[in-house]
Structure formats: structure tokens, C-alpha cells
Scaffold this motif. Structure first.
Motif, PDB file in Angstrom:
ATOM      1  N   LEU A 170      36.437  39.147  36.251  1.00  0.00           N
ATOM      2  CA  LEU A 170      35.047  38.687  36.065  1.00  0.00           C
ATOM      3  C   LEU A 170      34.176  39.058  37.261  1.00  0.00           C
ATOM      4  O   LEU A 170      33.004  39.403  37.132  1.00  0.00           O
ATOM      5  CB  LEU A 170      35.012  37.170  35.874  1.00  0.00           C
ATOM      6  CG  LEU A 170      35.807  36.650  34.681  1.00  0.00           C
ATOM      7  CD1 LEU A 170      35.787  35.139  34.649  1.00  0.00           C
ATOM      8  CD2 LEU A 170      35.210  37.212  33.392  1.00  0.00           C
ATOM      9  N   VAL A 171      34.782  38.965  38.436  1.00  0.00           N
ATOM     10  CA  VAL A 171      34.048  39.243  39.656  1.00  0.00           C
ATOM     11  C   VAL A 171      34.015  40.762  39.914  1.00  0.00           C
ATOM     12  O   VAL A 171      33.086  41.303  40.510  1.00  0.00           O
ATOM     13  CB  VAL A 171      34.742  38.475  40.816  1.00  0.00           C
ATOM     14  CG1 VAL A 171      34.112  38.784  42.132  1.00  0.00           C
ATOM     15  CG2 VAL A 171      34.706  36.984  40.547  1.00  0.00           C
ATOM     16  N   ARG A 172      35.058  41.438  39.392  1.00  0.00           N
ATOM     17  CA  ARG A 172      35.181  42.888  39.560  1.00  0.00           C
ATOM     18  C   ARG A 172      34.267  43.645  38.588  1.00  0.00           C
ATOM     19  O   ARG A 172      33.912  44.794  38.831  1.00  0.00           O
ATOM     20  CB  ARG A 172      36.629  43.257  39.226  1.00  0.00           C
ATOM     21  CG  ARG A 172      37.189  44.404  39.969  1.00  0.00           C
ATOM     22  CD  ARG A 172      38.585  44.653  39.413  1.00  0.00           C
ATOM     23  NE  ARG A 172      39.633  44.136  40.247  1.00  0.00           N
ATOM     24  CZ  ARG A 172      40.222  44.857  41.183  1.00  0.00           C
ATOM     25  NH1 ARG A 172      39.870  46.090  41.393  1.00  0.00           N
ATOM     26  NH2 ARG A 172      41.192  44.343  41.897  1.00  0.00           N
ATOM     27  N   ASP A 173      33.902  42.996  37.500  1.00  0.00           N
ATOM     28  CA  ASP A 173      33.083  43.618  36.462  1.00  0.00           C
ATOM     29  C   ASP A 173      31.812  44.223  37.082  1.00  0.00           C
ATOM     30  O   ASP A 173      31.186  43.604  37.949  1.00  0.00           O
ATOM     31  CB  ASP A 173      32.690  42.528  35.446  1.00  0.00           C
ATOM     32  CG  ASP A 173      32.099  43.088  34.177  1.00  0.00           C
ATOM     33  OD1 ASP A 173      32.680  42.860  33.111  1.00  0.00           O
ATOM     34  OD2 ASP A 173      31.026  43.753  34.257  1.00  0.00           O
ATOM     35  N   GLU A 174      31.443  45.424  36.603  1.00  0.00           N
ATOM     36  CA  GLU A 174      30.250  46.032  37.229  1.00  0.00           C
ATOM     37  C   GLU A 174      28.974  45.222  36.962  1.00  0.00           C
ATOM     38  O   GLU A 174      27.995  45.340  37.686  1.00  0.00           O
ATOM     39  CB  GLU A 174      30.072  47.494  36.809  1.00  0.00           C
ATOM     40  CG  GLU A 174      29.962  47.668  35.316  1.00  0.00           C
ATOM     41  CD  GLU A 174      29.541  49.088  34.934  1.00  0.00           C
ATOM     42  OE1 GLU A 174      29.146  49.272  33.771  1.00  0.00           O
ATOM     43  OE2 GLU A 174      29.611  49.996  35.805  1.00  0.00           O
ATOM     44  N   LYS A 175      29.031  44.349  35.946  1.00  0.00           N
ATOM     45  CA  LYS A 175      27.868  43.495  35.680  1.00  0.00           C
ATOM     46  C   LYS A 175      28.008  42.118  36.356  1.00  0.00           C
ATOM     47  O   LYS A 175      27.210  41.214  36.085  1.00  0.00           O
ATOM     48  CB  LYS A 175      27.698  43.298  34.173  1.00  0.00           C
ATOM     49  CG  LYS A 175      27.373  44.570  33.405  1.00  0.00           C
ATOM     50  CD  LYS A 175      26.512  44.221  32.191  1.00  0.00           C
ATOM     51  CE  LYS A 175      26.166  45.425  31.360  1.00  0.00           C
ATOM     52  NZ  LYS A 175      27.170  45.693  30.290  1.00  0.00           N
ATOM     53  N   SER A 176      29.042  41.971  37.181  1.00  0.00           N
ATOM     54  CA  SER A 176      29.255  40.672  37.837  1.00  0.00           C
ATOM     55  C   SER A 176      27.984  40.227  38.567  1.00  0.00           C
ATOM     56  O   SER A 176      27.340  41.018  39.261  1.00  0.00           O
ATOM     57  CB  SER A 176      30.421  40.806  38.817  1.00  0.00           C
ATOM     58  OG  SER A 176      30.060  40.302  40.083  1.00  0.00           O
ATOM     59  N   GLY A 279      31.104  35.235  44.578  1.00  0.00           N
ATOM     60  CA  GLY A 279      31.580  36.028  43.431  1.00  0.00           C
ATOM     61  C   GLY A 279      31.293  35.296  42.145  1.00  0.00           C
ATOM     62  O   GLY A 279      31.839  34.215  41.891  1.00  0.00           O
ATOM     63  N   GLY A 280      30.435  35.881  41.328  1.00  0.00           N
ATOM     64  CA  GLY A 280      30.088  35.256  40.042  1.00  0.00           C
ATOM     65  C   GLY A 280      30.437  36.178  38.883  1.00  0.00           C
ATOM     66  O   GLY A 280      30.634  37.383  39.068  1.00  0.00           O
TER      67      GLY A 280
END
Ligand code: GA4
Length: 330
Positions: A170-176, A279-280
Motif C-alpha cells: 500500500l505504501v509502495r504503490d505509486e499512488k501511495s 506512509g499512507g
């Protein structure tokens, strides 16, 4: 002189004061390379929502370079700093925190962590060479992010949930929807002498995101609230990171891991500088207990909501509000 300072104190009478408390020696210290790290992380997050991380692998040169640049920014004349503000929510802020009237003895920079969205504000932070500050932030964030992913993967392992990237992705996602904050707390000797107490730099609150990763210089100030409601001071350690559980992680673990209430008091003599990565998840992500974590028959303690809904509601709240309350099942 005294009259002048009294005026200053009156001017800042909206900034709360607190009695400093003794250092707490019970903060869990976790070595990232310890084979038992996964269970120690889970234990710490259940008991405190907080721990100190050593052997974290983030190079000291990234930390020092960013800290030096940040200090030079905060040392600039007020009129120069104001060019990077007011925060919208990103940018330079002075005493005002968030949009709803919270104030503290603090100056800060709030930045977007996505390198693709380097704003003109970030670029204008180091005037002689606009790229210097943003590249120092990028290097630092990259290193801290990869350490945060590892912590989240160990956490998932320790909780016994699969796949092990269920949280880190979730935090790694490019849209995080993550962000980064540099907080600068000037010393408050004179005002402290008048009030006999320490000024609150950043008032009590929990962080709304999944995970927060904090690094500070060697000045005291951070306090955490223990389960029994007592506030204790965290001994500073400029070579380590402090990790805390955010509200979203509390919900995703159905309350097993607890988001941490914390605050910062300004020091009387030394300035404190801290850098925090929050981190969101992506804005559209549904925040709900992870199904593999729920025991048979166990129900979610919370109504379902997206990160966007939670964030919007957080930005309507005051710092000290209990933000999860609105989303708890009645
Ligand atoms: C607390 C954690 C992060 O610093 C932050 C803060 C945000 C802000 O400063 O703009 C908020 C605060 C934080 C929670 C409630 C709202 C929003 C100020 C405020 C009063 C950047 C975040 O994400 O939430």
C-alpha cells in the motif's frame, strides 16, 4: 526587557505549555537484522504503537546532508521562508498546524514524497541551486521508504498474515498518498522562564496514516502517551529511527496494533529538528481489517471507509481530536 517578554508570552498565550516529564527507559529497541525482529515489532506495536529501530541500514550521510540543508533553510530571514508558504497543505508553515486553528512553537516544511510531483515550493527551498534540496529529500526518502517496507513486511510476518507484502504494497504503490515533514522547534528559554513550563511545539495527536518514521537530532522533546494515559519523554537518539503506528494500521489490524498518541515540547536551550516520513495508502484504498487477521466470527470494529474519506475527515478535525471515533461501529 521583562515587559517585552511578557508581551511575547501574551502573543503566544494560545500556545499551550506542559510540564516536562522524566525519560522513559522502557521504549522497545529493535534491531532490524535480529532474527526475532518480526515478533518483537508486533509486541512493541501492540503494547506501545511505537519502537526505536537500530541497525536500520539508512546511510548517515543522507540524514546529515538533509538536516544541514534544512537548518540553513530555517536560518533564512522570515521573508525568504514565507515565500515557500503558507502550507496548502504542502509548503512552509510557522506556528499554525493544519487548517483548524492549532498552533505550536514550531516552523516546518510539509512536502509531497512523490518524486514526480516535485513542487515549485520544494525547488525554491534552496535558492542558489534549486535541485539541491529536492535531491537530498529524494535520496533520504528513497532510503527511508525501503526501510519502512521492510518493517511493514516483518510486521505482516509477525502477525502471521499473508502475503507478506499485504501492508508494504500500500505504501509502495505509486499512488501511495505519503508525505514528508521537517519540523524545526526553536528554543523557548525566555518564554519558558516566564511561564515556568515548556511550550508545546506540536500538540498531542495520532498520525492518520499507516506508519510514521521519525528521525531527530539529539534534542529532547518527543513525548508519548502510555496505555494508562501517562505522558513520558523519549530519550533522543540521532542515529536511530522511531517508528509509530498510524490510525489506518490500527483499523487494518482491527485494533491489535495501536496508533500512538504523541506530542513534542520545545526545549529551553537547544533547537530540535525532526524529519518524519508518513506512509499512507492510495486515496481510493478501502481501509478495513485484513480478512486473514480476523478470527472466526470476529467483526470489524470500524465502518468501512476509504483513505480519501478518512483524510478529508482528518483535515476537518483539530489535532487532539480522536479521529477514529467517527468511524467506530456503534
Ligand atoms: C498529523 C500527522 C502529519 O504531520 C500530517 C498532519 C496534518 C497537517 O499538519 O497538515 C494534520 C494532522 C496530521 C492531523 C489532523 C489535521 C491534519 C493537521 C491537522 C490538524 C501531515 C497529517 O497527515 O495529519
Amino acid at each position: 526587557m521583562v515587559a517585552l517578554s511578557q508581551t511575547a508570552l501574551d502573543q503566544y498565550s494560545l500556545i499551550k505549555t506542559c510540564k516536562p516529564s522524566g525519560f522513559f527507559s522502557g521504549i522497545p529497541v529493535i534491531n532490524l537484522t535480529d532474527p526475532d525482529a518480526k515478533s518483537l515489532i508486533v509486541e512493541a506495536c501492540q503494547e506501545f504503537g511505537f519502537f526505536k529501530l537500530v541497525n536500520h541500514g539508512v546511510r548517515m550521510e543522507f540524514i546529515s546532508r538533509l538536516e544541514t540543508l534544512a537548518i540553513s533553510f530555517f536560518d533564512l530571514p522570515q521573508s525568504e521562508k514565507d515565500k515557500v508558504g503558507p502550507p496548502d497543505p504542502f509548503g512552509y508553515g510557522n506556528k499554525r498546524i493544519g487548517p483548524n486553528g492549532d498552533i505550536g512553537w514550531i516552523e516546518y516544511l510539509l512536502l509531497n514524497t512523490n518524486p514526480q510531483i516535485t513542487s515549485h515550493k520544494t525547488l525554491s527551498i534552496s535558492q542558489e541551486n534549486p535541485q539541491i534540496f529536492s535531491s537530498a529529500v529524494d535520496d533520504y526518502i528513497l532510503a527511508v521508504k525501503s526501510m519502512a517496507y521492510e518493517v511493514l513486511e516483518l510486521m505482516a510476518d509477525g502477525l502471521g498474515i499473508e502475503p507478506r507484502n499485504v501492508l508494504s504494497k500500500l505504501v509502495r504503490d505509486e499512488k501511495s498518498d505519503s508525505c514528508f515533514r521537517v519540523n524545526y522547534y526553536p528554543p523557548c528559554q525566555e518564554l519558558q522562564a516566564l511561564s515556568g513550563r515548556n511550550l508545546v511545539g506540536f500538540g498531542e495527536h495520532t498520525d492518520p496514516q499507516i506508519i510514521s518514521v521519525l528521525r531527530s537530532n539529539n534534542t529532547t522533546g518527543l513525548q508519548i502517551c502510555l496505555r494508562d494515559g501517562t505522558w513520558v519523554s523519549v530519550p533522543p537518539d540521532q542515529t536511530s529511527f522511531f517508528i509509530n503506528v498510524g490510525d489506518a494500521l490500527q483499523v487494518m489490524t482491527n485494533g491489535r496494533l495501536r496508533s500512538l498518541k504523541h506530542r513534542v515540547l520545545a526545549d529551553t536551550i537547544k533547537s530540535r529538528i525532526s524529519m518524519i516520513y508518513f506512509g499512507g495508502p492510495p486515496l481510493s484504498e478501502k481501509i478495513a481489517p485484513l480478512p486473514n487477521l480476523l478470527a472466526e466470527g470476529e467483526e470489524s470494529l470500524y465502518e468501512q471507509f476509504t483513505w480519501c474519506e478518512y483524510k478529508n475527515s482528518a483535515y476537518k478535525s483539530r489535532l487532539a481530536d480522536y479521529r477514529l471515533g467517527l468511524f467506530e461501529k456503534k
